[in-house]
Design a protein around this motif. Sequence first.
Motif, short mmCIF file in Angstrom:
data_model
loop_
_atom_site.label_atom_id
_atom_site.label_comp_id
_atom_site.label_asym_id
_atom_site.label_seq_id
_atom_site.Cartn_x
_atom_site.Cartn_y
_atom_site.Cartn_z
N ILE A 109 34.40 35.45 49.51
CA ILE A 109 35.54 35.61 50.60
C ILE A 109 34.91 36.68 51.75
CG2 ILE A 109 37.81 37.05 50.66
CD1 ILE A 109 38.36 36.18 47.78
N MET A 110 34.14 37.50 51.49
CA MET A 110 33.61 38.37 52.40
C MET A 110 32.56 37.54 53.53
SD MET A 110 31.50 41.99 52.69
CE MET A 110 32.83 42.92 52.45
N ALA A 111 31.89 36.66 52.92
CA ALA A 111 30.83 35.94 53.81
C ALA A 111 31.75 35.12 54.54
CB ALA A 111 29.87 35.16 52.75
N LEU A 112 32.89 34.24 54.11
CA LEU A 112 33.74 33.27 54.85
C LEU A 112 34.18 34.21 55.87
CD1 LEU A 112 34.72 30.86 55.26
CD2 LEU A 112 36.42 31.12 53.59
N ALA A 113 34.70 35.46 55.64
CA ALA A 113 35.36 36.30 56.79
C ALA A 113 34.47 36.47 57.70
CB ALA A 113 36.14 37.40 56.11
N VAL A 114 33.37 36.95 57.58
CA VAL A 114 32.49 37.06 58.69
C VAL A 114 31.89 35.82 59.40
CG1 VAL A 114 29.82 37.90 58.79
CG2 VAL A 114 31.31 38.92 57.19
N LEU A 115 32.10 34.98 59.04
CA LEU A 115 31.55 33.63 59.55
C LEU A 115 32.70 33.14 60.56
CD1 LEU A 115 29.74 31.49 56.71
CD2 LEU A 115 28.61 32.55 58.66
N LEU A 116 34.09 33.42 59.85
CA LEU A 116 35.09 33.06 60.90
C LEU A 116 35.30 34.13 61.88
CD1 LEU A 116 37.59 32.00 57.89
CD2 LEU A 116 36.35 30.54 59.49
N CYS A 117 34.95 35.18 62.03
CA CYS A 117 35.61 36.05 62.89
C CYS A 117 34.58 36.34 64.03
CB CYS A 117 36.11 37.42 62.13
SG CYS A 117 34.42 38.32 61.65
N SER A 118 35.35 36.99 65.14
CA SER A 118 34.69 37.48 66.23
C SER A 118 34.56 38.88 66.14
CB SER A 118 35.66 37.50 67.57
OG SER A 118 36.25 36.17 67.49
N LEU A 119 35.25 39.51 65.30
CA LEU A 119 35.20 41.15 65.10
C LEU A 119 35.52 41.41 63.56
CD1 LEU A 119 34.83 44.09 66.28
CD2 LEU A 119 37.44 43.97 66.46
N PHE A 120 34.54 42.10 63.02
CA PHE A 120 34.68 42.21 61.53
C PHE A 120 34.93 43.59 61.29
CE2 PHE A 120 33.13 43.33 57.30
CZ PHE A 120 33.66 42.37 56.55
N VAL A 121 35.82 44.04 60.67
CA VAL A 121 36.35 45.36 60.19
C VAL A 121 36.03 45.68 58.79
CG1 VAL A 121 38.12 47.35 60.38
CG2 VAL A 121 37.78 45.55 62.26
N TYR A 122 35.52 46.68 58.24
CA TYR A 122 35.30 47.13 57.14
C TYR A 122 36.15 48.18 56.87
CZ TYR A 122 33.39 48.35 52.42
OH TYR A 122 33.24 48.62 50.79
N ASN A 123 37.26 48.07 56.17
CA ASN A 123 38.28 49.24 56.27
C ASN A 123 37.94 49.93 54.68
OD1 ASN A 123 40.63 50.60 57.02
ND2 ASN A 123 41.67 49.68 55.48
N SER A 124 37.96 51.41 54.74
CA SER A 124 37.75 52.02 53.56
C SER A 124 38.87 53.10 53.66
CB SER A 124 36.54 52.47 53.45
OG SER A 124 36.24 53.41 52.46
N LYS A 125 39.05 53.83 52.38
CA LYS A 125 39.85 55.01 52.29
C LYS A 125 39.32 56.02 52.60
CE LYS A 125 42.50 53.20 48.28
NZ LYS A 125 42.73 53.54 46.81
N ASP A 126 38.03 56.24 52.37
CA ASP A 126 37.76 57.49 52.73
C ASP A 126 36.33 57.35 53.57
OD1 ASP A 126 39.27 58.83 50.97
OD2 ASP A 126 38.13 58.44 49.36
N ILE A 127 35.33 58.19 53.71
CA ILE A 127 34.24 57.80 54.54
C ILE A 127 33.39 56.72 53.75
CG2 ILE A 127 33.77 60.29 55.38
CD1 ILE A 127 31.77 60.78 53.31
N ILE A 128 32.73 56.05 54.38
CA ILE A 128 31.78 54.74 53.64
C ILE A 128 30.85 55.69 53.15
CG2 ILE A 128 30.62 52.78 54.04
CD1 ILE A 128 32.10 52.29 56.74
N GLN A 129 30.69 55.11 51.52
CA GLN A 129 29.71 55.80 50.82
C GLN A 129 28.45 55.07 50.64
OE1 GLN A 129 30.50 58.43 49.04
NE2 GLN A 129 32.23 58.55 49.83
N GLN A 130 27.52 55.48 50.47
CA GLN A 130 25.83 54.84 50.53
C GLN A 130 26.21 53.43 49.73
OE1 GLN A 130 23.49 55.61 52.23
NE2 GLN A 130 22.24 53.78 51.74
N THR A 131 26.84 53.41 48.64
CA THR A 131 26.99 52.28 47.58
C THR A 131 27.55 51.09 48.28
OG1 THR A 131 28.87 53.21 46.73
CG2 THR A 131 26.87 53.39 45.66
#
Length: 142
Positions: A109-131
């Motif tokens: 799903i994530m790979a397909l979304a990246v391929l389809l979009c002009s702008l990709f947003v990774y949304n997270s509740k808190d700060i983005i963790q190293q993992t």
Amino acid sequence: MEHPLLLVGNSNGSLELNQAALETLRAFDLPMVVVAVSGPTRSGKSYLLNRLAGSRTGFSLGHTVQSHTKGIWMWCLAHPQKTDQHLLLLDCEGIGDPEKGDEQNDNSIMALAVLLCSLFVYNSKDIIQQTSLRDLQEKSVL
């Protein structure tokens, strides 16, 4: 479009293109700016997209701790600043749903979304963790 439509269904770990959504996309004659939002399950992706659309409703919001969005949903709107373009918002199924437990499906799903979009947003509740960064790197190599 008056409301979002399912673009890619997710049934038992198998992704399927919704032909009705494809026909709807074909009806638009202007170029599209495609914004996809992905991230961990229950992190506010649908809410964020509704806000971007200037709407309190639109993408369905869950009111429990269980994930709500399945597959990839789309909503095509007039671009807020450019009259010669449309804005296509993509709401992606959350990553890491413990009930689903299918990492390969998350990757697809994530790979397909990246391929389809002009702008990709990774949304997270808190700060983005190293993992999270490591997971994004691994998924982008697929």
